[in-house]
Design an enzyme around this catalytic site. Structure first.
Site, short mmCIF file in Angstrom:
data_model
loop_
_atom_site.label_atom_id
_atom_site.label_comp_id
_atom_site.label_asym_id
_atom_site.label_seq_id
_atom_site.Cartn_x
_atom_site.Cartn_y
_atom_site.Cartn_z
N GLU A 150 3.04 38.48 2.07
CA GLU A 150 2.03 38.16 2.97
C GLU A 150 2.04 38.77 4.45
O GLU A 150 3.12 39.13 4.69
CB GLU A 150 2.12 36.64 3.23
CG GLU A 150 1.74 35.92 1.83
CD GLU A 150 2.09 34.38 2.16
OE1 GLU A 150 2.37 33.88 3.02
OE2 GLU A 150 1.98 33.72 0.94
N HIS A 158 -2.83 31.61 2.99
CA HIS A 158 -2.02 30.84 3.17
C HIS A 158 -2.20 29.35 3.92
O HIS A 158 -1.68 29.29 5.04
CB HIS A 158 -0.63 31.30 3.42
CG HIS A 158 0.75 30.66 3.27
ND1 HIS A 158 1.89 30.99 2.93
CD2 HIS A 158 0.77 29.28 3.19
CE1 HIS A 158 2.72 30.20 2.74
NE2 HIS A 158 2.16 29.02 3.01
N ARG A 169 4.81 29.40 -3.72
CA ARG A 169 5.39 30.75 -3.07
C ARG A 169 5.02 31.74 -3.81
O ARG A 169 5.09 31.89 -4.94
CB ARG A 169 6.70 30.56 -2.94
CG ARG A 169 7.41 29.60 -1.55
CD ARG A 169 6.81 30.16 -0.25
NE ARG A 169 7.45 29.51 0.77
CZ ARG A 169 6.71 28.59 1.40
NH1 ARG A 169 5.42 28.31 1.01
NH2 ARG A 169 7.16 27.93 2.80
#
Ligand code: NAP
Ligand code: 8YV
Length: 318
Positions: free
Chosen positions: A259, A277, A230
């Site tokens: 993000e 991602h 993360r």
């Protein structure tokens, strides 16, 4: 009357199965979710979300009869399980089915950074080899000392995939495990010992910015940081600064603090590889994750059980 609200994006296979078991309302079809929930929230019994969207409090506070939440992903730091537990609402996620894919993403980032693969490929594609010649030599990805922060399901798959590269694996986590890898309680100590630090730990308060300036300094000027866990685990400002000053050698990042925003400095540095991602983002793995995410709420509706509840809510089933 819709009894399932879908917050995340879904595949056609998921939609087909959901429509057979629920009356579904999709968040993307609504002009304003809170306003819609003010009128219809009492009917919603199930929510399907994902690791990015989690369970926003403006949604949770408007669904008084919610029975269960299914998350389409393994990381659930965006869901406040304290709040859901307090209301007796179980939460499920999709562990195990994505391990190999995310481990492969970490491996790809590792190999790409060590061998300057993206820079080399862009150089060749842009026709610069002909006009400017070759680029400087890169570093070998073979026989490296690699530290894994978070030797869980994905971390173990990654350690296995690194074995053919002759990697000497160590790991850092809250507890020692029964394996042959070297264990470090201190992340800074492990960073000092290894050439490459690969993070695959969950997000949340206990891991927030644990990869800090000290850890990056310990990795050193030839050190490489890979993060597929993360974004919140790595102090991104400290990372940009360490890379800029040469205190850290390179980075490969699939996850970011805000993000989909990626700081310009990280995007532009030749020694940094960034991906949006995509750890689990293949057709096959998303199919498996989608099937498990749907199975969990279908099963709850049928029997009150879930296949893969998150550890924090297991007690709700006893
Ligand atoms: P897992 O099996 O639960 O493993 C998590 C590991 O992290 C465990 O080894 C745990 O070890 C360690 N850990 C947990 N809290 C820690 C802490 N405070 N300090 C240090 N280590 C800690 O989870 P997983 O299935 O491997 O998934 C890991 C994470 O990968 C997910 O939570 C998610 O955030 C991320 N992920 C990213 C993508 C992507 O697309 N990039 C895809 C899937 C998953 P101890 O318990 O011993 O501390
Ligand atoms: C997904 C992830 O991108 O599973 C996770 O924790 O980060 C990724 O697999 C995410 O959950 C959205 O589906």
């Amino acid at each position: 009357m819709a009894d399932l609200m879908v917050l995340c994006s879904t595949t056609p296979e998921m939609q087909l199965r959901l429509s057979g078991a629920f009356d579904v309302v999709y968040e993307h079809d609504l002009p304003d979710v809170p306003t819609w929930l003010d009128e219809h929230g009492e009917d919603i019994r199930y929510i399907l979300t994902d690791g990015h969207l989690g369970l926003p409090s403006e949604v949770l506070s408007r669904v008084p009869n919610l029975k269960a939440v299914s998350s389409y992903g393994v990381g659930y730091d965006a869901i406040d399980t304290g709040k859901t537990n307090a209301r007796g609402i179980p939460v499920s996620h999709t562990p195990s089915v994505l391990d190999e894919e995310v481990a492969t993403t970490a491996l790809l980032l590792y190999l790409s950074v060590m061998r300057g693969f993206v820079t080399q490929a862009n150089h060749a594609k842009a026709g610069r080899w002909e006009t400017q010649g070759g680029l400087p030599l890169t570093r070998s990805a073979d026989g490296r000392k690699i530290g894994i922060l978070g030797l869980g399901r994905i971390g173990k798959a990654l350690a296995r995939k690194l074995a053919p590269f002759g990697a000497e694996i160590s790991y850092c986590g809250r507890s020692i495990q029964d394996n042959d890898y070297q264990y470090f309680t201190s992340l800074t100590e492990m960073a000092r010992h290894v050439d490459v630090l690969i993070c695959i730990a969950p997000g949340g308060a206990s891991t927030h910015h644990i990869v800090n300036t000290d850890v990056m300094a310990a990795l050193g000027a030839n050190g490489v940081l890979i993060n597929v866990g993360r974004g919140s685990v790595v102090d991104e400002i400290a990372l940009a600064s360490a890379l800029n000053s040469g205190a850290l050698g390179g980075a490969g990042l699939d996850v970011f603090e805000n993000e989909p925003y990626i700081p310009k400095t990280l995007r532009e540095m030749p020694n940094v590889v960034v991906t949006p991602h995509i750890g689990s983002a293949t057709i096959e793995t998303r199919r498996a994750m989608g099937a498990l995410a749907v199975d969990n709420i279908v099963e709850h509706k049928a029997s009150g059980k879930m296949h893969t509840p998150v550890p924090e809510c297991i007690h709700l089933f006893n």
